[in-house]
Design an enzyme around this catalytic site. Structure first.
Site, short mmCIF file in Angstrom:
data_model
loop_
_atom_site.label_atom_id
_atom_site.label_comp_id
_atom_site.label_asym_id
_atom_site.label_seq_id
_atom_site.Cartn_x
_atom_site.Cartn_y
_atom_site.Cartn_z
N HIS A 179 0.85 -1.20 0.00
CA HIS A 179 0.00 0.00 0.00
C HIS A 179 0.88 1.25 0.00
O HIS A 179 0.84 2.07 0.92
CB HIS A 179 -0.92 -0.02 1.22
CG HIS A 179 -2.21 0.70 1.00
ND1 HIS A 179 -2.26 2.04 0.72
CD2 HIS A 179 -3.49 0.27 0.98
CE1 HIS A 179 -3.52 2.40 0.58
NE2 HIS A 179 -4.29 1.34 0.73
N VAL A 180 1.67 1.38 -1.08
CA VAL A 180 2.66 2.47 -1.13
C VAL A 180 2.02 3.71 -1.78
O VAL A 180 1.28 3.59 -2.76
CB VAL A 180 3.92 2.00 -1.89
CG1 VAL A 180 3.62 1.51 -3.31
CG2 VAL A 180 4.99 3.07 -1.93
N TYR A 181 2.30 4.86 -1.19
CA TYR A 181 1.82 6.14 -1.74
C TYR A 181 3.01 6.87 -2.34
O TYR A 181 4.04 7.07 -1.66
CB TYR A 181 1.26 7.04 -0.64
CG TYR A 181 -0.03 6.58 -0.01
CD1 TYR A 181 -1.25 7.13 -0.38
CD2 TYR A 181 -0.01 5.62 1.00
CE1 TYR A 181 -2.44 6.73 0.22
CE2 TYR A 181 -1.20 5.21 1.61
CZ TYR A 181 -2.40 5.78 1.21
OH TYR A 181 -3.57 5.38 1.81
N GLU A 310 -1.72 0.35 -5.94
CA GLU A 310 -1.78 -0.96 -5.27
C GLU A 310 -1.94 -2.05 -6.32
O GLU A 310 -3.04 -2.30 -6.81
CB GLU A 310 -2.97 -0.98 -4.31
CG GLU A 310 -3.04 0.21 -3.37
CD GLU A 310 -4.44 0.42 -2.78
OE1 GLU A 310 -5.18 -0.56 -2.59
OE2 GLU A 310 -4.79 1.57 -2.53
C1 GLA Z 1 -7.74 1.27 -0.39
C2 GLA Z 1 -9.22 1.34 -0.22
C3 GLA Z 1 -9.54 2.68 0.36
C4 GLA Z 1 -8.82 2.84 1.67
C5 GLA Z 1 -7.36 2.70 1.49
C6 GLA Z 1 -6.57 2.70 2.78
O1 GLA Z 1 -7.29 2.10 -1.36
O2 GLA Z 1 -9.93 1.14 -1.41
O3 GLA Z 1 -10.91 2.81 0.50
O4 GLA Z 1 -9.26 1.87 2.55
O5 GLA Z 1 -7.10 1.48 0.85
O6 GLA Z 1 -6.92 3.66 3.63
#
Ligand code: GLA
Length: 346
Positions: A179-181, A310
């Site tokens: 879950h990298v931004y 993701e």
């Molecule tokens: C994903 C979900 C979002 C949120 C993020 C984390 O992108 O689809 O709705 O939950 O993860 O916060």
């Protein structure tokens, strides 16, 4: 090529370890044992000052409490599973919901809630850290005890490879992701001027609970059309005109595995990352994970400072034929790979 490690905190009497991998061009990958989290993808500028191209918290505790899952490894299954229920080989299972009636991001006791064991390796052209952990059915509620390993590899081509390994002693589900931004700019204020290209012709229709309906919608000439590079500013403006929505939180079906799944570019600071995946989907989520604890005014005056990319099999695939196979059969090992290739652009 170098590897260093440090203790940066503790959880349940175990140290939280941080590893820094460095290649011969001063590019660094920083990750930590809690949630096998990716914290840094650092590149030097012309004055050798390092810049992180992904969002990171300075304080370890933020990683334990922030709901945005910044940098976390998510598993066993990324995204939502309707009602937390699924059937494998005619056997029904239920995992405790953690978002209304549904399960999200592996549940409350998924991969991102554990501290992982780590081991490092280095060769002449790559450095690697592998986080491993056995997650039992008692731990997270999914069937089977799963041996999971998450490896981060940095090479001298400035490429980061993440491998997800899983083997379970009973049939289970496995669709992990990072879950990298990203924010490639020096100041990391906003991603509005970033260009995004997604190798996709269709995206997933969702209902009011953000659950896939099973239908795929055409991207062409909509806000979801990233077949050519588009700035997030213009895509978000179009999204708002078309639907009133102010953020992307959507899954794209990938078209061609030979091409990069996603290219993110910041022309002002001359950086580009190409993402490659061996699975069929990518969720793109625009957010400002820094917002926690800040006032509404602060929130309103700050633009999105990160875009999560993701890479995974399409969400809720277990309920939608054609979305992909996320069943991990008993005693069979599976490995998924995602690569992030950095280039300086001039
Ligand atoms: C994903 C979900 C979002 C949120 C993020 C984390 O992108 O689809 O709705 O939950 O993860 O916060």
């Amino acid at each position: 090529m170098k590897i260093s490690k440090a203790v940066i905190g503790s959880i349940a009497d175990e140290p939280i370890m941080q590893y820094t991998l460095e290649n011969d061009h001063q590019v660094q990958v920083v990750c930590m044992s809690y949630a096998a989290t990716w914290q840094g993808f650092m590149v030097p500028d012309q004055d050798d000052k390092l810049h992180n191209m992904i969002l990171q918290f300075d304080d370890v505790n933020s990683y334990l409490t922030n709901p945005f899952h910044v940098g976390h490894t998510i598993g066993r299954v990324g995204g939502r599973i309707k009602n937390g229920c699924f059937t494998i080989n005619n056997v029904k299972y239920h995992v405790s919901a953690n978002e209304g009636p549904n399960l999200i991001h592996g549940g409350d006791h998924g991969f991102s809630s554990w501290n992982w064991q780590a081991a490092t390796e280095s060769s002449h052209d790559a450095v690697k850290v592998t986080f491993s952990r056995k997650i039992t059915t008692q731990d997270d509620g999914f069937p089977g005890d799963i041996e999971a390993k998450i490896s981060y590899i940095l090479d001298n081509q400035d490429k980061v490879t993440i491998q997800f390994y899983g083997q379970s002693n009973a049939d289970t589900l496995f669709n992990p992701m990072t879950h990298v931004y990203f924010n490639l700019s020096n100041d990391q204020e906003t991603i509005m001027n970033h260009e995004l290209q997604i190798n996709s012709r269709q995206h997933v229709e969702t209902d009011g609970q953000k659950l896939p309906t099973g239908r795929l919608l055409e991207n062409h000439e909509t806000a979801f059309d990233f077949s050519k590079p588009v700035t997030l500013q213009s895509a978000l403006a179009q999204l708002q005109r078309e639907s009133g929505k102010t953020q992307f939180d959507d899954a794209f079906k990938l078209a061609d595995r030979e091409q990069p799944a996603v290219v993110i570019r910041d022309r002002s600071d001359h950086r580009q990352i190409s993402v490659y995946s061996d699975r069929n989907g990518v969720v793109m989520f625009t957010a400002n994970p820094d917002v926690i604890g800040k006032s509404k005014e602060w929130e309103a005056s700050h633009p999105y400072n990160g875009v999560a990319i993701e890479a995974q099999t399409l969400p809720d695939a277990i309920h939608h034929p054609g979305f992909g196979d996320i069943v991990l059969s008993a005693n069979q090992a599976e490995v998924y790979t995602v690569q992030y290739h950095y280039e300086e652009i001039r």
